[in-house]
Motif scaffolding. Structure first.
Motif, PDB file in Angstrom:
ATOM      1  N   ARG A 130       0.815  -1.211   0.000  1.00 31.12           N
ATOM      2  CA  ARG A 130       0.000   0.000   0.000  1.00 31.12           C
ATOM      3  C   ARG A 130       0.853   1.267   0.000  1.00 31.12           C
ATOM      4  O   ARG A 130       0.448   2.296  -0.532  1.00 31.12           O
ATOM      5  N   GLU A 197      -7.005   8.654   1.364  1.00 28.74           N
ATOM      6  CA  GLU A 197      -8.107   7.727   1.148  1.00 28.74           C
ATOM      7  C   GLU A 197      -8.472   7.152   2.518  1.00 28.74           C
ATOM      8  O   GLU A 197      -7.607   6.623   3.210  1.00 28.74           O
ATOM      9  N   VAL A 198      -9.746   7.268   2.877  1.00 32.97           N
ATOM     10  CA  VAL A 198     -10.174   6.923   4.232  1.00 32.97           C
ATOM     11  C   VAL A 198     -11.314   5.911   4.191  1.00 32.97           C
ATOM     12  O   VAL A 198     -12.244   6.049   3.391  1.00 32.97           O
ATOM     13  N   ALA A 199     -11.222   4.914   5.056  1.00 34.41           N
ATOM     14  CA  ALA A 199     -12.312   3.968   5.260  1.00 34.41           C
ATOM     15  C   ALA A 199     -12.578   3.882   6.755  1.00 34.41           C
ATOM     16  O   ALA A 199     -11.640   3.855   7.557  1.00 34.41           O
ATOM     17  N   VAL A 200     -13.858   3.841   7.147  1.00 30.95           N
ATOM     18  CA  VAL A 200     -14.234   3.806   8.558  1.00 30.95           C
ATOM     19  C   VAL A 200     -15.195   2.645   8.785  1.00 30.95           C
ATOM     20  O   VAL A 200     -16.158   2.473   8.038  1.00 30.95           O
ATOM     21  N   ARG A 201     -14.912   1.845   9.813  1.00 35.46           N
ATOM     22  CA  ARG A 201     -15.793   0.748  10.195  1.00 35.46           C
ATOM     23  C   ARG A 201     -16.034   0.812  11.705  1.00 35.46           C
ATOM     24  O   ARG A 201     -15.140   1.209  12.453  1.00 35.46           O
ATOM     25  N   VAL A 224     -10.424   3.371  11.767  1.00 34.45           N
ATOM     26  CA  VAL A 224     -10.155   4.198  10.596  1.00 34.45           C
ATOM     27  C   VAL A 224      -8.889   3.698   9.897  1.00 34.45           C
ATOM     28  O   VAL A 224      -7.849   3.526  10.530  1.00 34.45           O
ATOM     29  N   ASP A 225      -9.005   3.459   8.621  1.00 34.09           N
ATOM     30  CA  ASP A 225      -7.886   3.069   7.770  1.00 34.09           C
ATOM     31  C   ASP A 225      -7.633   4.251   6.837  1.00 34.09           C
ATOM     32  O   ASP A 225      -8.483   4.583   6.013  1.00 34.09           O
ATOM     33  N   ARG A 226      -6.470   4.910   6.987  1.00 33.71           N
ATOM     34  CA  ARG A 226      -6.213   6.122   6.199  1.00 33.71           C
ATOM     35  C   ARG A 226      -4.845   6.048   5.521  1.00 33.71           C
ATOM     36  O   ARG A 226      -3.824   5.915   6.179  1.00 33.71           O
TER      37      ARG A 226
END
Length: 260
Positions: A130, A197-201, A224-226
């Motif tokens: 990544r 780029e952000v993903a939140v769960r 949070v995956d950023r």
């Protein structure tokens, strides 16, 4: 006998048998929770039960259950002679801007980062890919526990490419404790940031994370995956952040995209 309109003021045209008291309590709690988060109650005191019954058009029992839900979440408590008061402060983080959490939270209180790890590591394969690093490459790993006014709020685990992370390590623990990583990347490493780029769960935190964040076992966190990129588009910073779900609200303004 309790009203059965669910607090929405409509009785006709209903589907099914109508909401239960638990349903009505949940709906009242949804609205009150949002008001608590926004700081809508002057002095931190909620309206009394009679006023809430009138506002929501529901029963006193439903209102009491709703307040009980908020108490269980640690947002309010009942105080003799005062009423129901807000005790669990929440913080907002806007999603529409690329800013570090500490940059945002400094508006609300004193932010301190406890540095739990700061070293050069071999980047795990998934992290290297990544960050667009060759397999087996080194990366700088930072792990910090963020507190606001002494309360644990987030656990941040960050991998940085060497040219960005090594200048940060050279600053020493004190700078890492008192500055946001984004600020350090741009000032100390001299690398302007461009996008993320952000993903939140929402996840149930593992026991170790609960212990670090001062949460009860089984508490919910926002994971949070950023992936943050430099202005030239290269990946620079990959973060895995665990935020206390009971203390942080992610907020954004979204515009409707219309074709033609």
């Amino acid at each position: 006998m309790e009203a059965d309109d669910g607090g929405d003021g409509h009785r006709g045209g209903a589907v099914g048998d109508g909401p239960t008291r638990a349903d009505r309590a949940r709906r009242v709690a949804h609205v009150l929770r949002g008001q608590v988060v926004r700081g809508a109650f002057p002095g931190g005191v909620l309206p009394d039960e009679r006023a809430l019954v009138a506002e929501f058009g529901t029963s006193r029992n439903a209102v009491r259950e709703a307040l009980g839900l908020l108490r269980d979440e640690g947002l309010v408590e009942r105080r003799r002679g005062v009423g129901t008061v807000v005790v669990g402060r929440t913080y907002e983080h806007p999603l529409g801007e690329l800013s570090g959490l500490a940059e945002v939270l400094q508006r609300h209180g004193t932010v301190v980062n406890e540095v739990r790890a700061a070293r050069i590591v071999r980047a795990p394969g998934a992290v290297a890919r990544r960050l667009e690093l060759p397999e087996g490459s080194r990366a700088v790993y930072l792990e910090r526990l963020r507190r606001v006014d002494g309360m644990p709020l987030s656990l941040d685990c960050t991998y940085l490419i060497p040219e960005v992370g090594e200048p940060l390590l050279a600053l020493g623990p004190e700078r890492l404790e008192n500055r946001d990583v984004f600020e350090l990347i741009e000032r100390a490493a001299g690398r302007p940031l461009g996008s993320a780029e952000v993903a939140v769960r929402a996840v149930v935190a593992d026991p170790a994370t609960c212990a670090v964040l001062g949460m009860t076992a089984g508490g919910a966190v926002l994971a949070v995956d950023r992936l943050t990129r430099l202005a030239d588009g290269r990946p620079a910073d990959l973060e895995f952040i665990h935020l206390r779900g009971d203390r942080l609200t992610l907020r954004a303004r979204l515009d409707r995209v219309r074709e033609g």
